[in-house]
Design an enzyme around this catalytic site. Structure first.
Site, PDB file in Angstrom:
ATOM      1  N   ARG A 155      29.633  38.852  67.532  1.00  0.00           N
ATOM      2  CA  ARG A 155      29.487  38.366  66.153  1.00  0.00           C
ATOM      3  C   ARG A 155      28.610  39.255  65.293  1.00  0.00           C
ATOM      4  NH1 ARG A 155      29.123  33.362  68.745  1.00  0.00           N
ATOM      5  NH2 ARG A 155      29.126  34.727  70.544  1.00  0.00           N
ATOM      6  N   THR A 156      27.539  39.824  65.855  1.00  0.00           N
ATOM      7  CA  THR A 156      26.636  40.607  65.001  1.00  0.00           C
ATOM      8  C   THR A 156      27.342  41.870  64.477  1.00  0.00           C
ATOM      9  OG1 THR A 156      24.759  39.770  66.261  1.00  0.00           O
ATOM     10  CG2 THR A 156      24.352  41.683  64.879  1.00  0.00           C
ATOM     11  N   ARG A 183      21.899  48.414  67.419  1.00  0.00           N
ATOM     12  CA  ARG A 183      21.494  47.502  68.501  1.00  0.00           C
ATOM     13  C   ARG A 183      21.251  48.331  69.756  1.00  0.00           C
ATOM     14  NH1 ARG A 183      24.138  41.824  70.293  1.00  0.00           N
ATOM     15  NH2 ARG A 183      22.927  41.232  68.489  1.00  0.00           N
ATOM     16  N   HIS A 241      15.263  40.465  66.248  1.00  0.00           N
ATOM     17  CA  HIS A 241      16.646  40.392  65.758  1.00  0.00           C
ATOM     18  C   HIS A 241      16.528  39.817  64.345  1.00  0.00           C
ATOM     19  CE1 HIS A 241      20.851  40.019  65.541  1.00  0.00           C
ATOM     20  NE2 HIS A 241      21.113  39.296  66.605  1.00  0.00           N
TER      21      HIS A 241
HETATM   22  C1  NCD Z   1      21.792  37.004  70.388  1.00  0.00           C
HETATM   23  C2  NCD Z   1      21.349  38.399  70.756  1.00  0.00           C
HETATM   24  O1  NCD Z   1      22.160  39.287  71.015  1.00  0.00           O
HETATM   25  O2  NCD Z   1      20.148  38.580  70.796  1.00  0.00           O
HETATM   26  N1  NCD Z   1      23.120  36.929  69.986  1.00  0.00           N
HETATM   27  C3  NCD Z   1      23.489  37.288  68.719  1.00  0.00           C
HETATM   28  O3  NCD Z   1      23.077  38.269  68.172  1.00  0.00           O
HETATM   29  N2  NCD Z   1      24.329  36.467  68.087  1.00  0.00           N
HETATM   30  C4  NCD Z   1      21.452  36.011  71.421  1.00  0.00           C
HETATM   31  C5  NCD Z   1      22.082  36.130  72.778  1.00  0.00           C
HETATM   32  O4  NCD Z   1      22.645  37.162  73.141  1.00  0.00           O
HETATM   33  O5  NCD Z   1      21.981  35.160  73.529  1.00  0.00           O
END
Ligand code: NCD
Length: 320
Positions: A66-67, A116, A144
């Site tokens: 999703r990100t 990331r 985040h």
């Molecule tokens: C989170 C992450 O990657 O830190 N997810 C996200 O970005 N939607 C949390 C997770 O991975 O559990």
């Protein structure tokens, strides 16, 4: 939408230009509020050509659904072009090889980097070596920031304020960058933040991180009268040893089920950053209940990322 700072003087100066977005911790209240206001303004009207001619690099060294998609949609909605690079984190070490990649990519006329990485601090390292804005899309166990911003945006849409709200954050706090970023943001805006999880995943020292933050190992205590229930995934990928005896025991003590949710306020909202493991940290009936705002979080994520890209890459847009 006013987040209502607990102390308006604290970090309340007018927002300065944001060169990068590396975390929530270094941000003042005014900077956070301005990003939230920009996202709200974009909800009413998005400037479709704001980033026309810009190229945003999405550099993902760690898995993301999703990100990454959300940043991609956000960039394109503002008229930018995106270049997406994904790599297995295990094969690339922090340091020279990461910077080599960035130096190479810099030659491609990039206007901004969304990154990331499994190592905490990797985006900050890159930011010191490039002359374009860097946005942290999650670095190891550190921060985040866009997740905390979209969570705050979602809370504000439902509750109209953050100050004074009782927010329970439940699960693997130790390994969670989402928990850290939320802790900085929510405490800065005067929420009562209750962290809850097994002792091995929640060092007591977290309670001294920021004012208004407390630690409990009892789920009932965290949920009692809560306005917001934020559930986190167990980050198995960051564990090299067992942090709890068994999944069954975790479920028994910490899974947010419909029955347990009744301890929270009847109008409490339930949040999860995803990916969620139904039946482990959250019951399926809770995830799909009318109290769940999990899908809305995803929608709001696009608005927040548009605001961040507009602010950093667009740079010169007027503050709302
Ligand atoms: C989170 C992450 O990657 O830190 N997810 C996200 O970005 N939607 C949390 C997770 O991975 O559990």
């Amino acid at each position: 939408m006013e987040a209502q700072a607990a102390s308006p003087s604290e970090g309340g100066a007018s927002p300065r230009a944001l060169p990068h977005l590396l975390g929530i911790e270094p941000l003042g209240i005014a900077e956070i509020q301005a990003l939230l206001d920009t996202a709200a303004a974009f909800h009413r009207h998005a400037p479709e050509k704001l980033l026309a001619g810009c190229r945003i690099l999405l550099l993902f060294y760690e898995a993301s659904t999703r990100t990454r998609t959300s940043f991609e949609v956000a960039a394109r909605r503002l008229g930018a072009e995106t270049v997406s690079i994904t790599a297995a984190s295990s094969s690339i070490e922090k340091g020279e090889s990461l910077l080599d990649t960035v130096y190479t990519l810099r030659a491609m006329a990039i206007d901004g980097i969304v990154m990331r990485h499994a190592d905490s601090g990797a985006p900050a390292l890159v930011a010191r070596h490039v002359d374009v804005p860097v946005v942290n899309a999650g670095d190891g166990m550190h921060e985040h920031p866009t997740q905390a911003l979209l969570d705050a945006f979602t809370i504000l849409r439902h509750k109209g304020r953050i100050a004074g709200l009782k927010v329970a954050i439940i699960g693997d706090i130790l390994h969670s960058r989402v928990a850290r970023s939320n802790l900085w943001l929510l405490s800065r805006f005067g929420a009562d933040v209750r962290l809850c999880g097994p002792p091995s995943l929640l060092p007591r020292a977290f309670a001294s991180f920021a004012p208004g933050v407390s630690v409990t190992y009892r789920l009932e205590e965290a949920l009692e009268g809560a306005d917001v229930v934020m559930v986190l995934r167990i980050q198995m990928e960051r564990m090299r040893e067992a942090f709890f005896p068994s999944e069954a025991e975790y479920v028994q003590l910490y899974s947010v089920t419909a029955d347990r949710l009744r301890q929270a306020r009847p109008d409490a909202i339930v949040m999860h950053p995803g990916p969620m493991i139904r039946g482990v940290e959250i019951g399926a009936e809770v995830a799909d209940s009318p109290q769940s705002v999990i899908r809305e979080q995803v929608e709001n994520g696009v608005l927040i990322r548009m605001a961040v890209l507009a602010r950093l890459v667009g740079g010169r847009i007027a503050w709302p």
